[in-house]
Design an enzyme around this catalytic site. Structure first.
Site, short mmCIF file in Angstrom:
data_model
loop_
_atom_site.label_atom_id
_atom_site.label_comp_id
_atom_site.label_asym_id
_atom_site.label_seq_id
_atom_site.Cartn_x
_atom_site.Cartn_y
_atom_site.Cartn_z
N VAL A 186 2.27 0.20 6.17
CA VAL A 186 3.44 -0.59 5.78
C VAL A 186 4.38 0.26 4.92
O VAL A 186 5.57 0.37 5.18
CB VAL A 186 3.01 -1.85 5.01
CG1 VAL A 186 4.22 -2.58 4.47
CG2 VAL A 186 2.16 -2.75 5.90
N THR B 107 -4.60 -5.71 0.72
CA THR B 107 -5.20 -6.94 0.17
C THR B 107 -6.36 -7.33 1.08
O THR B 107 -6.23 -8.22 1.92
CB THR B 107 -4.16 -8.08 0.07
OG1 THR B 107 -3.40 -8.13 1.28
CG2 THR B 107 -3.22 -7.86 -1.10
N ASP C 117 1.50 7.66 -3.48
CA ASP C 117 0.21 7.26 -2.95
C ASP C 117 -0.88 7.95 -3.75
O ASP C 117 -0.72 9.12 -4.11
CB ASP C 117 0.07 7.62 -1.46
CG ASP C 117 -1.05 6.83 -0.79
OD1 ASP C 117 -0.75 5.88 -0.05
OD2 ASP C 117 -2.23 7.14 -1.06
N THR D 277 0.24 -9.10 1.81
CA THR D 277 -0.05 -10.51 2.11
C THR D 277 -1.06 -11.05 1.11
O THR D 277 -2.11 -10.43 0.91
CB THR D 277 -0.61 -10.64 3.53
OG1 THR D 277 0.29 -10.01 4.43
CG2 THR D 277 -0.78 -12.10 3.92
N CYS E 170 -5.12 -7.88 8.96
CA CYS E 170 -4.29 -9.06 8.64
C CYS E 170 -4.91 -10.35 9.16
O CYS E 170 -5.41 -11.15 8.38
CB CYS E 170 -2.91 -8.89 9.25
SG CYS E 170 -2.16 -7.31 8.91
#
Ligand code: SAJ
Length: 451
Positions: free
Chosen positions: A26, A100, A45, A137, A277
């Site tokens: 992303v 996440t 990062d 998310t 996801c």
């Protein structure tokens, strides 16, 4: 110092410096998108390997869509570092795009959101009113409940030192038509002016609609239910793919018939639902619902159906092989594809893993071929086939990922090299009639298999 209209004006002129924390699937395309839109970008990062690769213009993600678009490291507007503390003081806006995931006991893991937030807040210059946006998310309430306590602990003042917001990433990996430059976005922020300013900013990144939707929790909830809805819709067709063969009816025939109705939404049954996801985000919603004492029965049931699909398919495969005289502990199978979906090299939460674990537990020898992955991306117990033309002496080929390369192999040659010419289409994408004519004994998910 409130931003007021100044933010939108500076966004329109590309006169803002954007920080992106996390240069993964992303974060990297998002950083590139803002750089290409004319903004100065600081990409951060924690992985030195990622930073070294990006600096060399190499793509650390498995998404080929990014291959040739990484800016040259000598661009003044392209700053890449492992140090959040170094980057943040330069930034007007910081986007956090960290994972996440879920824990081993299927609970939300907010550790990355928390630690990345703390690193950013600690580096913020007082009085700068840096805008910090979460893109990962989460369930409704995470941005506020995870970050505000840290902001208070660091004695930062909202609206003077920092303003937080939420803008979920929505792009579809491996799908150029729905990349970061095309997808619609929603913005949640308690400060309406900052929310509107972010609409101006993200409108520079994407040609899609960008909408301010009010408070943080509205945008958080919108994103998580987008993925929950997809998981539920896929669970329905997966459950039907278990029921209809028992009625001697092919689920695909039924779905094709039903899809002639204007409001029937067609999904495809398969060996399972993968990625970071769809098989993960429902657990966030389930946790939040449990927190407020409203059990998420439908979400939970659908998740269980999809989570169980690879184990169900493994059982069907063993029965099919036994029906053809091959006992599990003597069987050799070849998984065609390992990535969780086509045209990307991403093994995260792939259904190929629980499918092969179940087969291995029954004594089946499992090999796999996936041209989008490197051998080290497969579990050790899997025998990796690097050259599909050398594949031979298998009892069954199982199509797990519908990569173009998998569909276009030389099926006529492979069937000649099989010990038993069994084929199982786990994605309902193969022309089984044509393959049957070429000597394959074809079976498929959701198809009556005469068991
Ligand atoms: N799958 C099926 N049947 C279907 C559709 C998908 O079995 O009919 C399987 C796929 O094979 C794959 C898994 O589901 O294993 C997920 O693939 P996907 O293409 O549905 O989704 P992701 O995980 O690659 O991306 C999703 C997208 N969300 C939605 O479409 C609602 C994407 O837009 C999000 O940005 C992304 O999650 C995310 O990052 O949240």
């Amino acid at each position: 110092m409130g931003w007021g209209l100044d933010f939108s004006n500076r966004a329109d002129m590309g006169d803002l410096t954007i920080g992106i924390i996390g240069l993964g699937y992303v974060g990297l395309p998002t950083a590139i998108g803002f750089h290409d839109a004319g903004f100065t970008v600081w990409g951060v990062d924690i992985s030195q390997r990622t930073i070294d690769m990006v600096k060399k213009g190499e793509n650390p993600t498995g998404d080929a869509y990014i291959d040739d678009i990484i800016p040259a490291s000598n661009s003044e507007r392209w700053n890449i570092t492992t140090s959040t503390a170094k980057a943040v003081p330069h930034c007007d806006v910081v986007l956090i795009t960290v994972p996440t995931p879920i824990t081993a006991d299927l609970k939300p893991d907010l550790s990355y959101v928390s630690s990345a937030g703390r690193d950013v807040f600690q580096a913020i210059e007082r009085g700068s009113n840096t805008i910090v946006v979460l893109e990962s998310t989460v369930y409704p309430g995470v941005t506020r409940n995870t970050w505000i306590p840290i902001i208070n602990e660091l004695a930062l003042s909202e609206g003077r030192d920092v303003t937080i917001a939420y803008c979920p990433e929505r792009f579809n990996p491996g799908d150029a038509a729905h990349g970061v430059g095309q997808v619609a976005r929603v913005i949640g922020c308690d400060d309406k002016e900052v929310g509107q300013g972010l609409v101006s900013l993200y409108s520079k990144l994407t040609s899609g609609d960008v909408r301010y939707v009010g408070k943080l929790e509205v945008a958080e909830a919108a994103k998580v239910i987008e993925n929950v809805q997809r998981d539920i819709n896929i669970a329905l067709v997966n459950e039907l793919a278990r029921i209809f063969p028992e009625l001697d009816v092919d689920v695909e025939d039924v779905l094709s018939a039903a899809a002639t109705k204007w409001n029937f939404h067609r999904y495809t049954p398969g060996v399972g639902v993968g990625g970071h996801c769809i098989p993960v985000d429902p657990y966030y919603m389930m946790q939040r619902a449990a927190d407020v004492g409203v059990p998420a029965e439908l979400i939970t049931a659908a998740r269980a159906v999809n989570r169980n699909m690879p184990i169900h398919v493994a059982g069907v495969i063993c029965k099919l092989m036994s029906k053809h005289g091959i006992e599990a502990n003597d069987a050799r199978v070849l998984l065609m594809g390992w990535s969780y979906k086509p045209e990307i090299g991403d093994p995260r939460e792939t259904p190929a893993a629980p499918l092969s674990e179940t087969l291995l537990s029954k004594g089946v020898k499992v090999s796999a071929w996936d041209p989008h992955l490197n051998p080290e991306q497969f579990p050790q117990e899997i025998d990796v086939v690097e050259d599909i033309s050398s594949a031979r002496e298998f009892d069954m080929v199982i199509l797990v990922t519908a990569h173009k390369a998998c569909l276009e192999i030389n099926w006529e040659k492979l069937v000649e090299n099989m010990r038993t010419p069994l084929l199982y289409d786990g994605r309902r994408v193969l022309d089984l009639n044509d393959l049957t004519e070429n000597g394959w004994i074809c079976h498929a998910v959701g198809r009556p298999n005469g068991l």
